[in-house]
Motif scaffolding. Structure first.
Motif, mmCIF file in Angstrom:
data_model
loop_
_atom_site.group_PDB
_atom_site.id
_atom_site.type_symbol
_atom_site.label_atom_id
_atom_site.label_comp_id
_atom_site.label_asym_id
_atom_site.label_seq_id
_atom_site.Cartn_x
_atom_site.Cartn_y
_atom_site.Cartn_z
ATOM 1 N N LYS A 9 0.827 -1.203 0.000
ATOM 2 C CA LYS A 9 0.000 0.000 0.000
ATOM 3 C C LYS A 9 0.866 1.260 0.000
ATOM 4 N N ARG A 10 1.931 1.233 0.810
ATOM 5 C CA ARG A 10 2.817 2.401 0.893
ATOM 6 C C ARG A 10 3.507 2.653 -0.443
ATOM 7 N N VAL A 11 3.920 1.589 -1.123
ATOM 8 C CA VAL A 11 4.571 1.740 -2.428
ATOM 9 C C VAL A 11 3.604 2.383 -3.418
ATOM 10 N N LEU A 12 2.350 1.921 -3.424
ATOM 11 C CA LEU A 12 1.350 2.483 -4.327
ATOM 12 C C LEU A 12 1.048 3.940 -3.977
ATOM 13 N N LYS A 13 0.915 4.210 -2.696
ATOM 14 C CA LYS A 13 0.608 5.578 -2.260
ATOM 15 C C LYS A 13 1.770 6.523 -2.554
ATOM 16 N N ALA A 14 2.994 6.047 -2.387
ATOM 17 C CA ALA A 14 4.166 6.868 -2.687
ATOM 18 C C ALA A 14 4.194 7.233 -4.167
ATOM 19 N N GLU A 15 3.825 6.300 -5.022
ATOM 20 C CA GLU A 15 3.786 6.568 -6.461
ATOM 21 C C GLU A 15 2.687 7.578 -6.797
ATOM 22 N N GLN A 16 1.537 7.463 -6.141
ATOM 23 C CA GLN A 16 0.460 8.433 -6.353
ATOM 24 C C GLN A 16 0.904 9.833 -5.939
ATOM 25 N N ASN A 17 1.569 9.910 -4.794
ATOM 26 C CA ASN A 17 2.059 11.206 -4.320
ATOM 27 C C ASN A 17 3.107 11.776 -5.263
ATOM 28 N N ARG A 18 3.964 10.932 -5.799
ATOM 29 C CA ARG A 18 4.997 11.379 -6.734
ATOM 30 C C ARG A 18 4.363 11.963 -7.991
ATOM 31 N N GLN A 19 3.351 11.269 -8.520
ATOM 32 C CA GLN A 19 2.665 11.763 -9.712
ATOM 33 C C GLN A 19 1.965 13.093 -9.429
ATOM 34 N N HIS A 20 1.362 13.215 -8.269
ATOM 35 C CA HIS A 20 0.694 14.449 -7.872
ATOM 36 C C HIS A 20 1.698 15.594 -7.796
ATOM 37 N N ASN A 21 2.846 15.345 -7.166
ATOM 38 C CA ASN A 21 3.872 16.378 -7.030
ATOM 39 C C ASN A 21 4.442 16.772 -8.379
ATOM 40 N N ILE A 22 4.615 15.817 -9.285
ATOM 41 C CA ILE A 22 5.130 16.116 -10.619
ATOM 42 C C ILE A 22 4.193 17.085 -11.330
ATOM 43 N N LYS A 23 2.894 16.838 -11.203
ATOM 44 C CA LYS A 23 1.901 17.678 -11.866
ATOM 45 C C LYS A 23 1.989 19.125 -11.378
ATOM 46 N N TYR A 24 2.035 19.309 -10.077
ATOM 47 C CA TYR A 24 2.053 20.658 -9.532
ATOM 48 C C TYR A 24 3.401 21.348 -9.707
ATOM 49 N N ARG A 25 4.478 20.587 -9.665
ATOM 50 C CA ARG A 25 5.800 21.170 -9.900
ATOM 51 C C ARG A 25 5.916 21.645 -11.350
ATOM 52 N N SER A 26 5.346 20.871 -12.258
ATOM 53 C CA SER A 26 5.344 21.248 -13.668
ATOM 54 C C SER A 26 4.533 22.520 -13.882
ATOM 55 N N MET A 27 3.374 22.611 -13.235
ATOM 56 C CA MET A 27 2.540 23.803 -13.350
ATOM 57 C C MET A 27 3.292 25.028 -12.833
ATOM 58 N N LEU A 28 3.991 24.871 -11.741
ATOM 59 C CA LEU A 28 4.770 25.956 -11.155
ATOM 60 C C LEU A 28 5.836 26.438 -12.130
ATOM 61 N N ARG A 29 6.573 25.516 -12.701
ATOM 62 C CA ARG A 29 7.636 25.874 -13.641
ATOM 63 C C ARG A 29 7.073 26.534 -14.896
ATOM 64 N N THR A 30 5.910 26.079 -15.334
ATOM 65 C CA THR A 30 5.275 26.662 -16.512
ATOM 66 C C THR A 30 4.931 28.121 -16.266
ATOM 67 N N PHE A 31 4.368 28.428 -15.105
ATOM 68 C CA PHE A 31 4.021 29.808 -14.805
ATOM 69 C C PHE A 31 5.262 30.680 -14.699
ATOM 70 N N ILE A 32 6.330 30.153 -14.139
ATOM 71 C CA ILE A 32 7.570 30.916 -14.048
ATOM 72 C C ILE A 32 8.080 31.229 -15.453
ATOM 73 N N LYS A 33 8.007 30.259 -16.365
ATOM 74 C CA LYS A 33 8.435 30.485 -17.745
ATOM 75 C C LYS A 33 7.555 31.517 -18.436
ATOM 76 N N LYS A 34 6.250 31.477 -18.174
ATOM 77 C CA LYS A 34 5.338 32.448 -18.782
ATOM 78 C C LYS A 34 5.667 33.864 -18.334
#
Length: 87
Positions: A9-34
């Motif tokens: 369960k922890r392995v699956l949850k860690a992967e979900q959290n990683r994907q979530h963080n990737i999404k928001y980190r990408s959004m952050l970087r996109t706005f900085i570039k804009k």
């Protein structure tokens, strides 16, 4: 993969959290570039508008510990200083 049920369960949850963080980190970087692109084009109104939006996003991500609060401050101060130079 782990053998114990809770470890699986922890392995699956860690992967979900990683994907979530990737999404928001990408959004952050996109706005900085804009904002940086608006500054590069010397579009003052657009850069100020995008900066306010980016500032809100940065603060939210720092509050959720996606990025460190000092890094958030550094991002904001560097971009704001670029905006004041083109005015």
């Amino acid at each position: 993969m782990a053998n114990i049920k809770s470890s699986k369960k922890r392995v699956l949850k860690a992967e979900q959290n990683r994907q979530h963080n990737i999404k928001y980190r990408s959004m952050l970087r996109t706005f900085i570039k804009k904002v940086n692109n608006a500054i590069f084009e010397k579009n003052i109104e657009l850069s100020k508008k995008m900066f306010r939006k980016m500032q809100s996003i940065i603060d939210k991500q720092a509050q959720k510990n996606l990025i460190h609060k000092n890094k958030a401050s550094r991002y904001k101060s560097r971009i704001y200083s670029k905006i004041t130079k083109i005015i």
